[in-house]
Scaffold this motif. Structure first.
Motif, mmCIF file in Angstrom:
data_model
loop_
_atom_site.group_PDB
_atom_site.id
_atom_site.type_symbol
_atom_site.label_atom_id
_atom_site.label_comp_id
_atom_site.label_asym_id
_atom_site.label_seq_id
_atom_site.Cartn_x
_atom_site.Cartn_y
_atom_site.Cartn_z
ATOM 1 N N VAL A 74 0.864 -1.182 0.000
ATOM 2 C CA VAL A 74 0.000 0.000 0.000
ATOM 3 C C VAL A 74 0.897 1.228 0.000
ATOM 4 O O VAL A 74 1.842 1.312 0.796
ATOM 5 N N LEU A 75 0.600 2.167 -0.879
ATOM 6 C CA LEU A 75 1.390 3.394 -0.994
ATOM 7 C C LEU A 75 0.513 4.591 -0.661
ATOM 8 O O LEU A 75 -0.400 4.933 -1.415
ATOM 9 N N PHE A 76 0.755 5.203 0.490
ATOM 10 C CA PHE A 76 0.057 6.433 0.877
ATOM 11 C C PHE A 76 0.785 7.587 0.197
ATOM 12 O O PHE A 76 1.974 7.825 0.467
ATOM 13 N N GLU A 77 0.096 8.324 -0.671
ATOM 14 C CA GLU A 77 0.766 9.288 -1.545
ATOM 15 C C GLU A 77 0.335 10.723 -1.300
ATOM 16 O O GLU A 77 -0.769 10.995 -0.850
ATOM 17 N N THR A 78 1.229 11.631 -1.665
ATOM 18 C CA THR A 78 0.953 13.072 -1.676
ATOM 19 C C THR A 78 0.499 13.568 -0.312
ATOM 20 O O THR A 78 -0.398 14.413 -0.213
ATOM 21 N N ILE A 79 1.098 13.051 0.732
ATOM 22 C CA ILE A 79 0.707 13.427 2.095
ATOM 23 C C ILE A 79 1.315 14.797 2.406
ATOM 24 O O ILE A 79 2.533 14.955 2.425
ATOM 25 N N PRO A 80 0.474 15.821 2.690
ATOM 26 C CA PRO A 80 1.000 17.177 2.836
ATOM 27 C C PRO A 80 1.309 17.621 4.254
ATOM 28 O O PRO A 80 1.890 18.690 4.453
ATOM 29 N N ASP A 81 0.920 16.817 5.230
ATOM 30 C CA ASP A 81 0.977 17.285 6.612
ATOM 31 C C ASP A 81 1.734 16.299 7.498
ATOM 32 O O ASP A 81 1.550 15.080 7.392
ATOM 33 N N ALA A 82 2.574 16.820 8.391
ATOM 34 C CA ALA A 82 3.383 15.969 9.261
ATOM 35 C C ALA A 82 2.525 15.145 10.207
ATOM 36 O O ALA A 82 2.815 13.963 10.457
ATOM 37 N N VAL A 83 1.453 15.720 10.740
ATOM 38 C CA VAL A 83 0.589 14.975 11.660
ATOM 39 C C VAL A 83 -0.104 13.831 10.930
ATOM 40 O O VAL A 83 -0.238 12.718 11.459
ATOM 41 N N GLU A 84 -0.527 14.080 9.694
ATOM 42 C CA GLU A 84 -1.155 13.015 8.905
ATOM 43 C C GLU A 84 -0.147 11.900 8.623
ATOM 44 O O GLU A 84 -0.466 10.711 8.742
ATOM 45 N N ALA A 85 1.077 12.271 8.263
ATOM 46 C CA ALA A 85 2.117 11.278 7.986
ATOM 47 C C ALA A 85 2.430 10.467 9.244
ATOM 48 O O ALA A 85 2.600 9.236 9.182
ATOM 49 N N GLU A 86 2.514 11.127 10.392
ATOM 50 C CA GLU A 86 2.776 10.425 11.645
ATOM 51 C C GLU A 86 1.624 9.487 12.006
ATOM 52 O O GLU A 86 1.845 8.372 12.492
ATOM 53 N N THR A 87 0.405 9.934 11.765
ATOM 54 C CA THR A 87 -0.762 9.107 12.073
ATOM 55 C C THR A 87 -0.753 7.827 11.246
ATOM 56 O O THR A 87 -1.021 6.733 11.762
ATOM 57 N N ILE A 88 -0.439 7.947 9.965
ATOM 58 C CA ILE A 88 -0.345 6.769 9.099
ATOM 59 C C ILE A 88 0.735 5.827 9.608
ATOM 60 O O ILE A 88 0.539 4.607 9.700
ATOM 61 N N THR A 89 1.881 6.376 9.956
ATOM 62 C CA THR A 89 3.002 5.555 10.417
ATOM 63 C C THR A 89 2.661 4.822 11.704
ATOM 64 O O THR A 89 2.944 3.625 11.854
ATOM 65 N N LEU A 90 2.041 5.515 12.639
ATOM 66 C CA LEU A 90 1.640 4.869 13.897
ATOM 67 C C LEU A 90 0.602 3.786 13.641
ATOM 68 O O LEU A 90 0.646 2.708 14.264
ATOM 69 N N MET A 91 -0.324 4.052 12.748
ATOM 70 C CA MET A 91 -1.357 3.064 12.424
ATOM 71 C C MET A 91 -0.738 1.789 11.850
ATOM 72 O O MET A 91 -1.085 0.674 12.247
#
Length: 399
Positions: A194-211
């Protein structure tokens, strides 16, 4: 429904090994895997209207329902162009559309008679920003209500959005030969990551990583993440001069360090079993890729440090240790064509400064060597980079 004992999740190490094999194939001048390009671009060239009004906000995913043969043909064109990594038309897909989009990629690979062990298949999942419209993935969430109730509330919103769509991909991330997993053409409809793409926000990126690293349901799911970036701030408002920023703010190197720490632990790559396969940077202008990669020299995480030592292409080809880090495949770069998207007119325009055209080999001859030297292990294209551009890229990679 299959019993739990029949499910065999893909191991992330197996995907990492395949990336390494792709990069080191005989005859490659540069040790990088080739990612496909802008899916929507090719659909538009085929005459499809991908405006929000015409697609209900699903963008290219809407064509999965209205013209599936065209979606399959676009996949085939990228395969014919030499892409090693293919992405599904799921970037803005609804939960109802995702399964059909995944199957179309499998059908395209099957129809061309390609051995699935020679390519990687990724579900493309865009950010919450893309679902909000108006090009917010290029600006972040500053002018939205996402953070109105605080950061923790935003984390919950990001989590709900991404988890709902991710769960639609889970059935396709299991290796199986069960007839239940076969569709009309006879090909197994599997994904590799799964490739999460075009993520513009650090909190969103961190949330994906933690998930992906802390949720038991996802601990065996190979995944990667790609960030949307903008040029460094200038003038009096600049807080970190000369370093590119995420679209929503924050120095790229700091965000990457944070994601690596969450995914692999601060000092050891063995602290978790499921960090990102790679971290990418997509849909920014080609001119920004070099500054992004150079900024990663500021990273302090051990995995980043291993990947940011400049080396000549000859040294990279001759040194097998540079082809893959045991738990992390490195950086992926797949910029747009250099044209600028105008959200008000919904059109792209090429600035005068963008002299090179990615459909020409000269574009890739200019960029690929320096990107590889700076640590890029996967190279491809995003918006406005079609199959002809990927074909030109492949010719340069293969020398």
């Amino acid at each position: 429904m299959r019993s739990e004992s029949m499910k065999v999740p893909l191991r992330r190490q197996a995907v990492l090994d395949r990336v390494a094999v792709l990069r080191s194939r005989t005859g490659r001048r540069y040790p990088c895997a080739v990612l496909d390009g802008g899916f929507a671009t090719e659909l538009e060239r085929m005459g499809h209207d991908l405006s929000a009004g015409a697609t209900g906000g699903e963008w290219s995913a809407a064509i999965v329902r209205t013209a599936p043969d065209d979606v399959q043909r676009v996949h085939e064109r990228f395969l014919e162009a030499g892409a090693d990594i293919l992405t599904c038309a799921t970037y803005q897909a609804s939960t109802e559309t995702i399964p059909a989009a995944v199957k179309l990629l499998g059908q395209a690979i099957d129809r061309m008679g390609i051995d699935t062990s020679t390519v990687l298949r990724a579900a493309s999942l865009g950010p919450l920003a893309a679902s909000l419209g108006d090009g917010r993935e290029y600006r972040g969430y500053a002018d939205t209500s996402v953070f109105a109730n605080g950061t923790e509330a935003a984390r919950c919103e990001f989590r709900r959005f991404h988890e709902t769509r991710l769960r639609q991909c889970l059935p396709f991330l299991e290796e199986t030969s069960s007839e239940m997993d076969r569709f009309e053409s006879g090909a197994v409809s599997a994904l590799d990551l799964v490739l999460f793409e075009t993520i513009p926000d650090a909190v969103e990126a961190e949330t994906i990583t933690l998930m992906m690293t802390h949720e038991p349901a996802f601990e065996n799911i190979p995944w990667a993440i790609s960030l949307q970036c903008r040029p460094p701030q200038t003038g009096l408002e600049a807080t970190t001069p000369s370093e590119p920023q995420l679209a929503g703010g924050g120095p790229v190197s700091s965000v990457v360090d944070r994601l690596l720490s969450l995914g692999f632990g601060r000092n050891s790559e063995s602290d978790t079993h499921n960090g990102p396969l790679f971290i990418g940077f997509n849909c920014c202008p080609p001119s920004l890729i070099r500054p992004i990669l150079e900024s990663l020299h500021r990273c302090i995480h051990p995995l980043a440090r291993q990947l940011t030592q400049p080396r000549s292409p000859v040294a990279m080809r001759n040194d097998a240790s540079t082809v893959a880090v045991s738990s992390f495949a490195g950086w992926a770069v797949y910029p747009n064509s250099g044209e600028v998207w105008d959200p008000s007119t919904k059109r792209w325009g090429r600035p005068a400064s963008a002299a090179l055209d990615p459909s020409q080999e000269s574009f890739w001859q200019h960029h690929v060597p320096e990107w590889c030297v700076l640590g890029a292990s996967i190279i491809g294209g995003c918006c406005r980079v079609g199959p002809e551009a990927i074909r030109a890229l492949t010719r340069v990679v293969h020398g």
